[in-house]
Design an enzyme around this catalytic site. Structure first.
Site, short mmCIF file in Angstrom:
data_model
loop_
_atom_site.label_atom_id
_atom_site.label_comp_id
_atom_site.label_asym_id
_atom_site.label_seq_id
_atom_site.Cartn_x
_atom_site.Cartn_y
_atom_site.Cartn_z
N SER A 46 0.81 -1.22 0.00
CA SER A 46 0.00 0.00 0.00
C SER A 46 0.84 1.27 0.00
CB SER A 46 -0.94 0.01 1.21
OG SER A 46 -0.23 -0.10 2.42
N ASP A 201 -5.70 7.64 9.37
CA ASP A 201 -5.58 6.28 9.91
C ASP A 201 -4.33 6.09 10.76
OD1 ASP A 201 -3.51 6.05 8.05
OD2 ASP A 201 -4.59 4.65 6.75
N HIS A 204 -0.69 5.35 7.09
CA HIS A 204 -0.13 5.67 5.77
C HIS A 204 0.20 7.15 5.67
CE1 HIS A 204 -2.53 1.99 5.10
NE2 HIS A 204 -1.57 1.69 4.25
#
Length: 232
Positions: A46, A201, A204
């Site tokens: 990711s 979050d 990231h």
């Protein structure tokens, strides 16, 4: 970097990765630093994909912009898949490289850590990826990471050794951590760095965080470009 932020980055990383969808971005950049256009494959999870960001804010597009500003004529292909492990990277390395790749960036292992996978399995998978690149004569930039201490000292020692060992074995360029620039930024004020450089979050990097990462990794990618052999 405080234990709180290190924990967020090292052990929480990848929790929401399954939500994202893999992106495949290929951007051509005009420049004259290299004799001809070259293709660099970025194989990762990711973090490489650009999870949670609009396309142009992700790692690959920002890296391409950075390289373009320095006159490099490069196509960087985004082969980042959210939630991917080293096993997933090995399974798709042949397709990812295709016939046009001139160099490879590998940034995998975070989700192996999240799942507590055996270090020997991660090592074998990364070995397979680098072996495929070596068989094709492609230079590699291997981006590592450190295991958190909660798995115990033996696990940490075994995992942390994977990246420098394989880089030495295959003559690859090696960077210790994808997220090291964020760690350094957090040393003075971890809470402020978390807000400034991370997505909500807490896992990231946001667009500004990615820019910080690109500034640090860009010169290493330039060194990778310098290892590309001219096509016959």
């Amino acid at each position: 970097m405080t234990e709180r932020l290190r924990s967020l980055v090292s052990t929480a990383y990848g929790v929401v990765a399954g939500i994202g969808k893999a992106g495949l971005v290929s951007l051509s950049l005009a420049g004259t630093a290299l004799a001809e256009e070259v293709t660099v494959v970025a194989l990762g999870d990711s973090l490489t994909q650009g999870y949670g960001l609009v396309e142009e804010q992700g790692f690959v597009p920002q890296l391409q912009t950075w390289l373009r500003a320095r006159g490099h004529e490069v196509v960087v292909e985004n082969h980042g898949v959210s939630g991917d492990t080293t096993a997933g990277g090995l399974a798709r390395i042949g397709w990812a490289l295709g016939p046009e790749a001139d160099a490879l960036i590998v940034a995998l292992g975070g989700n192996d850590l999240l799942r507590g996978l055996p270090p020997e399995a991660s090592r074998a998978n990364l070995d397979g990826i680098l072996a495929e690149a070596a068989a094709r004569g492609l230079p590699v930039l291997l981006i590592g990471l450190s295991a958190p201490g909660n798995y115990g000292p033996d696990y940490k020692a075994a995992f942390d050794a994977i990246y420098p060992d394989l880089a030495e074995q295959y003559g690859a360029l090696h960077v210790e951590s994808f997220l090291a620039p964020l760690s350094q930024a957090a040393e003075a004020d971890p809470a402020a760095a978390l807000v400034r450089y991370m997505q909500p979050d807490g896992i990231h990097p946001n667009a500004e965080g990615v820019a910080l990462i690109v500034e640090a990794l860009g010169p290493e990618v330039e060194a990778l470009l310098g290892r590309i052999s001219p096509r016959s």
